[in-house]
Scaffold this active site. Structure first.
Site, mmCIF file in Angstrom:
data_model
loop_
_atom_site.group_PDB
_atom_site.id
_atom_site.type_symbol
_atom_site.label_atom_id
_atom_site.label_comp_id
_atom_site.label_asym_id
_atom_site.label_seq_id
_atom_site.Cartn_x
_atom_site.Cartn_y
_atom_site.Cartn_z
ATOM 1 N N LYS A 1 4.321 0.769 9.195
ATOM 2 C CA LYS A 1 4.494 2.038 8.510
ATOM 3 C C LYS A 1 3.888 3.182 9.311
ATOM 4 O O LYS A 1 4.411 4.289 9.324
ATOM 5 C CB LYS A 1 3.842 1.967 7.132
ATOM 6 C CG LYS A 1 4.743 1.328 6.090
ATOM 7 C CD LYS A 1 4.065 1.315 4.736
ATOM 8 C CE LYS A 1 3.485 -0.024 4.433
ATOM 9 N NZ LYS A 1 2.426 -0.055 3.465
ATOM 10 N N ARG B 1 4.847 -13.209 9.337
ATOM 11 C CA ARG B 1 5.528 -11.916 9.225
ATOM 12 C C ARG B 1 6.931 -12.021 9.783
ATOM 13 O O ARG B 1 7.188 -12.816 10.682
ATOM 14 C CB ARG B 1 4.827 -10.869 10.102
ATOM 15 C CG ARG B 1 3.543 -10.365 9.620
ATOM 16 C CD ARG B 1 3.022 -9.326 10.609
ATOM 17 N NE ARG B 1 3.397 -7.985 10.202
ATOM 18 C CZ ARG B 1 2.713 -7.278 9.309
ATOM 19 N NH1 ARG B 1 1.642 -7.774 8.738
ATOM 20 N NH2 ARG B 1 3.092 -6.069 8.976
ATOM 21 N N GLU C 1 0.879 -1.163 0.000
ATOM 22 C CA GLU C 1 0.000 0.000 0.000
ATOM 23 C C GLU C 1 0.920 1.217 0.000
ATOM 24 O O GLU C 1 1.802 1.315 0.863
ATOM 25 C CB GLU C 1 -0.872 -0.018 1.260
ATOM 26 C CG GLU C 1 -1.864 1.109 1.265
ATOM 27 C CD GLU C 1 -2.777 1.109 2.490
ATOM 28 O OE1 GLU C 1 -2.720 0.171 3.293
ATOM 29 O OE2 GLU C 1 -3.527 2.090 2.617
HETATM 30 P P1 ATP Z 1 2.423 -1.981 7.614
HETATM 31 O O1 ATP Z 1 1.663 -2.325 8.842
HETATM 32 O O2 ATP Z 1 3.863 -1.719 7.862
HETATM 33 O O3 ATP Z 1 1.750 -0.951 6.777
HETATM 34 P P2 ATP Z 1 1.369 -3.815 5.793
HETATM 35 O O4 ATP Z 1 1.305 -5.287 5.829
HETATM 36 O O5 ATP Z 1 0.096 -3.082 5.976
HETATM 37 O O6 ATP Z 1 2.449 -3.336 6.804
HETATM 38 P P3 ATP Z 1 1.585 -3.479 3.002
HETATM 39 O O7 ATP Z 1 2.127 -2.346 2.235
HETATM 40 O O8 ATP Z 1 0.129 -3.730 2.942
HETATM 41 O O9 ATP Z 1 2.032 -3.275 4.490
HETATM 42 O O10 ATP Z 1 2.382 -4.813 2.705
HETATM 43 C C1 ATP Z 1 2.793 -5.271 1.436
HETATM 44 C C2 ATP Z 1 3.170 -6.714 1.541
HETATM 45 O O11 ATP Z 1 4.258 -6.879 2.427
HETATM 46 C C3 ATP Z 1 2.032 -7.547 2.089
HETATM 47 O O12 ATP Z 1 1.944 -8.735 1.335
HETATM 48 C C4 ATP Z 1 2.421 -7.812 3.494
HETATM 49 O O13 ATP Z 1 1.875 -8.996 3.939
HETATM 50 C C5 ATP Z 1 3.943 -7.852 3.398
HETATM 51 N N1 ATP Z 1 4.534 -7.502 4.681
HETATM 52 C C6 ATP Z 1 4.350 -6.385 5.401
HETATM 53 N N2 ATP Z 1 5.013 -6.441 6.569
HETATM 54 C C7 ATP Z 1 5.648 -7.635 6.598
HETATM 55 C C8 ATP Z 1 6.498 -8.303 7.534
HETATM 56 N N3 ATP Z 1 6.816 -7.750 8.695
HETATM 57 N N4 ATP Z 1 6.957 -9.539 7.207
HETATM 58 C C9 ATP Z 1 6.637 -10.101 6.042
HETATM 59 N N5 ATP Z 1 5.857 -9.534 5.115
HETATM 60 C C10 ATP Z 1 5.350 -8.315 5.384
HETATM 61 MG MG MG Z 2 -1.395 -2.514 4.786
#
Ligand code: ATP
Ligand code: MG
Length: 543
Positions: A266, A256, A31
């Site tokens: 983020k 994760r 995102e």
């Molecule tokens: P954040 O909470 O930091 O915004 P998010 O999962 O909402 O994390 P996205 O931009 O939606 O962030 O994530 C893009 C991809 O990266 C998704 O497939 C998510 O599952 C993966 N991802 C995010 N954080 C992790 C992590 N700590 N370990 C493994 N994969 C991750």
């Molecule tokens: Mg997200």
């Protein structure tokens, strides 16, 4: 067929073998609401790694269904980070590319009697959702006719209602044991300009509904996401089945990456940037890919780390010291050695002739086996680090102490004859004598010393600010999830140091190991250049 190295590859191998899929198509779906962090690196390595291993494809898919938080700046930063890791995407796609298609599919669901327009407020909907042990209550609008729903949904799109006044819900099962299946909202009204579609839309699809459609439209075969989406998989599958997707993409969840002392959210990282706790998203202390790159960690170390920690179904936490050990292991092979002192103490070699200077050989990298050396200069006036001298040495102290001997790296053995203290009792100057026949490589002195310390020649050393970093977060567990309680207030330390001129005259992108201190690189700041720590030498990883 390639051997599977994790459970996802095992699934893929089985599917290829059984003809369930013919080829593999993945996507990395960030995102664009912030910079990528090291957790994303795990997902990137997994998705692009599968593409490479199976000769498949992988898209960079921006999940931009939430216009209030998304920005083009983040899109650009994300692209740069993935390129830095050395991966190439097949297509750059956006959820917003499919807004039209997603809308049409919603109409299809309405026509099938599988979606309805609901007038309940967000609060009412959440209050009627029920609990894990109690079924939810059906909306009074659930049985609207298809015609009425079509009309109202179009009116929603045409801006006839205020934000939040109505929404579109999937008609599934208010008694489902899975709360995500209790008539979830799939479209909401939101008057918010979108970073790509501007004001074209005032209704936006919800992630759980949009995601399976976007995957399908792109030809994705395996939609990999983190474990918290496991409970959403029935909805992912419901959308695919109701809309007749064939072949239907398959969602697979993995754990994760969590690392001690690092927060991978983020939202939180954004707060640090906005409240000025760090110098930006790319601050070298940040666990963002931009920060890690700025810190001087090579992309291949990060990729190697992601490979070593592996992919599994069980959540766990990796010690940050393991990541540091990986960085050290690489830099130990690749970094040049050099000398710098963080806390300079003046040393006068009383028996060295005034005005004399000599050149000594210094091995550039003892680990690369080529034995190459460069010249360093030695004179009567040098600096050593305050931490390499002790006024009240503990037992077995092998560095310099009064009346003790120590070897100056690649130079001579010296003995401390006298200590001059400043007004505040600090060590101001050390009066030493050197042993002329103890020159490194040609030592005939017969004196055995255990300690070797680094030094710089006062005649040519360059004054430089040297930055060392602590973790942004303390490791202690706090009951709440308010990370501000865990903030380490001393994550940046700046020393008024001195370094040999070689480091500042050499090409700017080199990495150096300063003996017993750590790995450093030159780093541009507002008012010039500093030396910035990549990782300290102290290895506290519990092997
Ligand atoms: P954040 O909470 O930091 O915004 P998010 O999962 O909402 O994390 P996205 O931009 O939606 O962030 O994530 C893009 C991809 O990266 C998704 O497939 C998510 O599952 C993966 N991802 C995010 N954080 C992790 C992590 N700590 N370990 C493994 N994969 C991750
Ligand atoms: Mg997200």
């Amino acid at each position: 067929m390639a051997e599977a190295t994790n459970f996802i590859e095992q699934i893929i191998n089985d599917e290829l073998e059984n003809g369930v899929v013919k080829s593999v198509y993945t996507r990395f779906p960030p995102e664009p609401n912030g910079y990528l962090h090291i957790g994303h690196a795990k997902s990137i390595c997994l998705n692009f790694g599968i593409k490479e291993k199976y000769g498949g494809k992988c898209n960079l898919f921006f999940d931009d269904t939430n216009p209030s938080k998304e920005k083009t700046e983040f899109v650009e930063a994300i692209k740069e980070d993935i390129k830095w890791l050395g991966f190439t995407w097949d297509k750059e796609t956006y959820a917003s590319d499919y807004f039209g298609k997603i809308y049409e599919f919603a109409i299809e669901l309405i026509k099938k009697g599988k979606a309805f327009v609901c007038d309940m407020t967000a609060e009412e909907i959440s209050a009627s959702r029920g609990t894990l042990t109690e079924a939810g209550k059906e909306s009074p609008y659930r049985n609207r006719s298809v015609e009425e729903n079509l009309e109202l949904f179009k009116a929603m799109k045409d801006g006839k209602f205020a934000d939040g006044e109505k929404c579109l819900r999937a008609k599934i099962d208010m008694a489902s044991p899975n709360i995500n299946m209790r008539d979830p909202v799939i479209y909401r009204i939101l008057r918010q300009p979108h970073h790509r579609t501007g004001n074209t839309w005032c209704i936006y699809p919800m992630y759980d509904y949009a995601h399976p459609i976007c995957d399908y439209m792109q030809g994705v075969t395996h939609s990999l996401c983190t474990l918290e989406f496991e409970d959403h998989r029935p909805l992912y599958d419901w959308v695919g089945i109701e809309l007749g997707f064939s072949p239907k993409p398959r969602q697979i969840e993995f754990a994760r990456l969590n690392v001690t002392n690092l927060v991978m959210s983020k939202r939180y990282l954004k707060k640090l940037v906005e409240d000025g706790s760090v110098e930006g998203w790319d601050d070298p202390r940040m666990p963002t890919l931009a920060g890690i790159r700025n810190r001087g960690v090579p992309a291949e170390v990060l990729k190697d780390f992601c490979g070593r920690i592996g992919v599994s179904k069980a959540n766990s936490e990796v010690q940050i010291s393991y990541l540091e050990a990986c960085i050290r292991e690489y830099l130990n092979e690749h970094a040049e050695r050099a000398m710098a002192v963080l806390k300079p103490v003046k040393v006068t070699i009383a028996n060295y002739p005034d005005g004399m200077s000599e050149e000594l050989d210094f091995e550039i990298n003892p680990k690369d086996g080529d034995g190459k050396t460069r010249k360093i200069t030695f004179s009567k006036n040098i600096f050593i680090d305050a931490d390499d001298f002790s006024v009240a040495p503990p037992p077995k102290y092998f560095r310099l102490k009064k009346d003790g001997y120590v070897r100056l790296k690649s130079a001579f053995i010296i003995k401390c004859d006298d200590v001059i203290f400043g007004d505040n009792g600090e060590v101001k100057e050390l009066i030493c004598s050197y042993v002329p026949e103890s020159k490194s490589g040609n030592d005939t002195s017969g004196i055995k010393v255990k300690g070797v310390v680094q030094w710089v020649n006062a005649d040519d050393a360059v004054d430089v600010k040297i930055r060392k970093y602590g973790y942004l977060l303390n490791d202690e567990e706090y009951p709440g999830q308010d990370f501000s309680e865990r903030m380490n207030k001393e994550s940046l330390k700046v020393f008024e140091g001195k370094v040999e001129p070689y480091v500042m005259n050499n090409s700017a992108d080199k990495v150096y190991q300063f003996i017993r201190t750590g790995y450093f690189k030159r780093f541009a700041v507002k008012d010039g250049e500093v030396l910035s720590e990549i990782v300290s030498l102290k290895d506290n990883f519990n092997k």
